[in-house]
Write a protein that holds these residues in place. Structure first.
Motif, PDB file in Angstrom:
ATOM      1  N   GLY A 171       0.807  -1.218   0.000  1.00 11.34           N
ATOM      2  CA  GLY A 171       0.000   0.000   0.000  1.00 11.34           C
ATOM      3  C   GLY A 171       0.836   1.263   0.000  1.00 11.34           C
ATOM      4  O   GLY A 171       0.401   2.301  -0.478  1.00 11.34           O
ATOM      5  N   PRO A 187      -1.284   4.737   1.457  1.00 16.12           N
ATOM      6  CA  PRO A 187      -2.620   4.409   0.961  1.00 16.12           C
ATOM      7  C   PRO A 187      -3.589   5.561   1.176  1.00 16.12           C
ATOM      8  O   PRO A 187      -3.545   6.260   2.192  1.00 16.12           O
ATOM      9  N   ASN A 190     -10.092   4.949   2.628  1.00 19.61           N
ATOM     10  CA  ASN A 190     -11.151   4.085   2.099  1.00 19.61           C
ATOM     11  C   ASN A 190     -10.770   3.439   0.768  1.00 19.61           C
ATOM     12  O   ASN A 190     -11.605   3.296  -0.137  1.00 19.61           O
ATOM     13  N   GLY A 191      -9.479   3.073   0.658  1.00 14.38           N
ATOM     14  CA  GLY A 191      -9.037   2.382  -0.544  1.00 14.38           C
ATOM     15  C   GLY A 191      -8.909   3.263  -1.767  1.00 14.38           C
ATOM     16  O   GLY A 191      -8.856   2.756  -2.895  1.00 14.38           O
TER      17      GLY A 191
END
Length: 262
Positions: A171, A187, A190-191
Motif C-alpha cells: 500500500g 494508501p 477508504n481504498g
C-alpha cells in the motif's frame, strides 16, 4: 493541432469528457512545457506527453510530463504540497526539503536522505527519514513525540538491529522517475488513490548505484527515527553506524516499500 497526449481514465473522470477532448484536440493543451517530473522541456506536438492531475483539499492543478517519465495519473496531495507544486510548475522550485505528512504539525519538516545499506551481504537502496522537530498527534497538546508510534500504527516495524531487511509494507510505495526521487506514497482513505506522505519540492537526485539497486530489488527500504537520532551523515558508513545505534536504543522503525516508477 492535435496533441500527442495521454489522458488516463482516472484523469478524464476528474476533469470531465469535454475538457479531456479539448486537451486532446489541442485547444487547451500547451505545445511546449516543462516536464513536472524531470523538469526538462517537452513538446506535446512532437512526443508522447502525460497529463498529471494534482488534487489538493480545495484545488487541483493539471501538469504535463514526458510519458517516459510518468504515466497519466491523479496524485492526491495536501493543499500545502499543491502550493509547492504550483511554484515548481511555474519554475520557482523553492528548497528541496521535504513537506510534512498529514499527521505532522506544520513546523516539522521531514528530512529524507538516500543511501545504500549493506544487509546480509547485499546492498539495499534505503531512505532515512528524520523530522526536524518532534511530531505530535493531530489535536494533541504538549510536546510529546509520536513520530514512531504513528508509523508503527501504519505498519512500520520497530527494528532492534539491521541483520535482515524489514518486510514489505503493501500500500505504501516510493515514487522514482528518471533517476530522481519524487515522493513516498501512502494508501488513500477508504481504498482511494495513494496520497503523498512526503513529497519533494524539487525532485531529488539519487546516485546511479542507488537507482540500480532499487531497480534490482524493485523496492526501497525506508527507515525512520525521531528528531536528533540520525543527523545528516556525509558518508554511507556513518549513516549505517547511526542507524545501528538508533536501532539498539529502540529509536528506529522500518519497512520495505515497493518501487513506483523507474
Amino acid at each position: 493541432m492535435p496533441r500527442m497526449l495521454d489522458v488516463s481514465d482516472e484523469v478524464r473522470a476528474e476533469i470531465g469528457d469535454e475538457e479531456a477532448d479539448r486537451l486532446l484536440a489541442g485547444e487547451t493543451a500547451p505545445g511546449s512545457y516543462d516536464c513536472t517530473s524531470c523538469r526538462t522541456p517537452g513538446d506535446s506536438e512532437q512526443e508522447r506527453t502525460s497529463t498529471v492531475l494534482f488534487i489538493g483539499d480545495e484545488t487541483a492543478v493539471l501538469a504535463f510530463a514526458h510519458s517516459g517519465c510518468l504515466p497519466s495519473q491523479v496524485v492526491q496531495v495536501t493543499e500545502e504540497q499543491l502550493r509547492g507544486a504550483v511554484k515548481s510548475i511555474a519554475g520557482d522550485a523553492g528548497d528541496a526539503g521535504g513537506e510534512p505528512g498529514q499527521a505532522a504539525p506544520e513546523q516539522a519538516v521531514l528530512g529524507v536522505t538516500s543511501g545504500l545499506v549493506l544487509i546480509a551481504g547485499e546492498l539495499h537502496p534505503a531512505l532515512v527519514v528524520e523530522p526536524t522537530a518532534p511530531i505530535a498527534r493531530p489535536g494533541a497538546t504538549g510536546f510529546g513525540d509520536d513520530f514512531l508510534p504513528l508509523l508503527t500504527e501504519q505498519g512500520f516495524l520497530p527494528l532492534t538491529d539491521l541483520s535482515a531487511a524489514p518486510p514489505v509494507l503493501h500500500g505504501w510505495s516510493v515514487l522514482l522517475a528518471v533517476g530522481q526521487l519524487h515522493a513516498v506514497l501512502q494508501p488513500g482513505s477508504n481504498g482511494g488513490q495513494p496520497v503523498a506522505w512526503w513529497q519533494a519540492h524539487q525532485p531529488l537526485q539519487v546516485t546511479d548505484p542507488w537507482r540500480a539497486a532499487a531497480n534490482k530489488h524493485q523496492q526501497v527500504l525506508m527507515f525512520a527515527a525521531p528528531v536528533g537520532s540520525i543527523g545528516h551523515q556525509p558518508r554511507e558508513d556513518l549513516m549505517r553506524d547511526a542507524l545501528d545505534k538508533a536501532a539498539a536504543t529502540g529509536k528506529l522503525v522500518g519497512a520495505a516499500l515497493p518501487l513506483a516508477g523507474t
